[in-house]
Design an enzyme around this catalytic site. Structure first.
Site, PDB file in Angstrom:
ATOM      1  N   GLU A 102      -5.423   4.126 -14.073  1.00  0.00           N
ATOM      2  CA  GLU A 102      -4.205   3.820 -13.208  1.00  0.00           C
ATOM      3  C   GLU A 102      -4.812   3.118 -12.122  1.00  0.00           C
ATOM      4  O   GLU A 102      -5.442   3.514 -11.104  1.00  0.00           O
ATOM      5  CB  GLU A 102      -3.487   4.884 -13.104  1.00  0.00           C
ATOM      6  N   LYS A 121       3.314   6.585 -16.173  1.00  0.00           N
ATOM      7  CA  LYS A 121       4.406   7.651 -16.460  1.00  0.00           C
ATOM      8  C   LYS A 121       4.950   7.789 -17.796  1.00  0.00           C
ATOM      9  O   LYS A 121       5.448   6.900 -18.185  1.00  0.00           O
ATOM     10  CB  LYS A 121       5.440   7.683 -15.288  1.00  0.00           C
TER      11      LYS A 121
END
Length: 406
Positions: free
Chosen positions: A217, A233
């Protein structure tokens, strides 16, 4: 833990290496591929919360003092940096990020030897180093959790109750575990950094500590005046059924879009007016044995944007805090039994005109006696406590297996 002042220069050996005659490969996450085998440390800054001051400002000042000015990220990067330096590794803990955001910094840390900020300036050496060898036989003991599944589930219920009261829209809850070890942890942490999909794979070491990262990420990247974040997410097993379930989940999509909106707001604080856009929304990509949903948010940097203001706007990352960010951080501080340590912070590479920091999910840390891991997930009104406990376990399973050498 010795403190290095903001303008102090210290060259440290690779720590935790069993064979001190060996020169370990510097494998900093997000360092340029052409540099990784030839990096030589030139200077180092460590900072902890007890030292006082502003870690973002200290980092920017320290880098400038050692030939890496980052006070204006919109300027083209010079062809050659000062004093023969190449760039710098930067690590910022989740607690330091919370401090920058004006929020509580959380429970006591399980690995207090780790600094809250580390900046390591590198140049190029004349020879390429090698990866650490096997050294002393590696043994990793049983993992001890900082909370039970029942306590984790109770924290999920507490977040749901807070959502029902209107305190937050969602919060990210993280658990911790540690395990004793003998031998040199650097090969294990290097294995972690080599996991498939680890966009920020690598290792950073210091005096009595080491961090291994397998994060996919992007917390924040700046290149040619463009600021990018890629929040992740939403997670499912990397099967055809898991992918279909993730794509069809209204709960996961709603949670994801809330974080994308939060990240749009964060970037707007440091962007030219009207330039914040979403390039990709809810793109499903693979990390090890998991599918994850990722989006790309982009903006044009405001004139004169420096590293310190960039860190204040983006740390800690929205995907590991919640919305609204300050309210979520306050709740996290009250619910989590130990600090987040090396996890949920920032780790990567900086140079004039360029920043590339990963969010330290899928991350482990070693102190002199134990390895530490963290894992969790975002909680919404629709969250099922048992499913959230299972998701955190799914995220940490490949990390623990890799550290053990399986």
């Amino acid at each position: 833990m010795r403190k290095v002042g903001p303008y102090g220069v210290e060259t440290l050996p690779q720590v935790c290496v069993a064979d001190r005659s060996q020169v370990a490969l510097v494998d900093v996450p997000a360092a340029p591929a052409a540099c990784r085998g030839a990096l030589v440390e030139r200077a180092r800054l460590h900072w902890s919360r007890g030292d006082g001051g502003d870690p973002a400002a200290l980092a920017e000042e320290f880098l400038a003092a050692h030939g890496l000015p980052l006070h204006d990220l919109t300027r083209p990067a010079p062809a050659q940096h000062g004093a023969g330096v190449c760039g710098a590794a930067m690590y910022l803990s989740a607690a330091a990020g919370a401090l920058l955001a004006g929020a509580p910094t959380g429970a006591p840390e399980p690995a207090p030897n780790l600094p809250d900020l580390a900046v390591v300036v590198y140049g190029h050496g004349p020879t390429r180093a090698t990866r650490p060898g096997a050294g002393q036989q590696w043994w990793l003991g049983e993992w001890t959790e900082s909370w039970t599944p029942h306590q984790h589930a109770a924290a999920v219920d507490a977040v749901r109750a807070a959502i029902g009261r209107g305190d937050v829209y969602q919060s990210n809850i993280v658990g911790h575990a540690c395990a004793p070890y003998t031998g040199d942890p650097l090969p294990a942490l290097s294995r972690l950094g080599a996991l498939p999909g680890a966009r920020y794979g690598g290792v950073l070491t210091g005096d009595g500590w080491a961090i291994g990262c397998a994060s996919p990420e992007t917390l924040v990247e700046v290149t040619d005046g463009q600021v990018i974040t890629r929040p992740i997410k939403g997670t499912r097993p990397a099967t055809a059924a898991g992918r279909a379930e993730l794509l069809a989940s209204a709960k996961e999509r709603a949670e994801h879009i809330m974080i994308v909106d939060l990240e749009r707001n964060d970037l707007a604080r440091v962007a030219r007016t009207g330039t914040v856009t979403v390039d990709d929304l809810f793109a499903v990509r693979r990390w090890c044995d998991l599918w994850q949903a990722e989006s790309t948010v982009r903006a044009t940097a405001a004139d004169g944007l420096g590293l310190a203001d960039l860190l204040r706007a983006t740390c800690p990352g929205g995907s590991v805090t919640g919305a609204p960010k300050l309210a979520a951080l306050t709740q996290i501080s009250a619910l989590e039994p130990v600090g987040r340590g090396a996890s949920m912070g920032a780790l990567g590479w900086v140079a004039p005109g360029h920043v590339d920091l990963g969010l330290t999910i899928r991350t482990a840390a070693a102190d002199g006696e134990r390895l530490h891991t963290w894992a969790g997930g975002g909680i919404t009104w629709d969250s099922d406590p048992s499913a959230e406990v299972a998701e955190a376990a799914a995220k940490t399973t490949p990390i623990r297996a890799t550290l053990a050498g399986r």
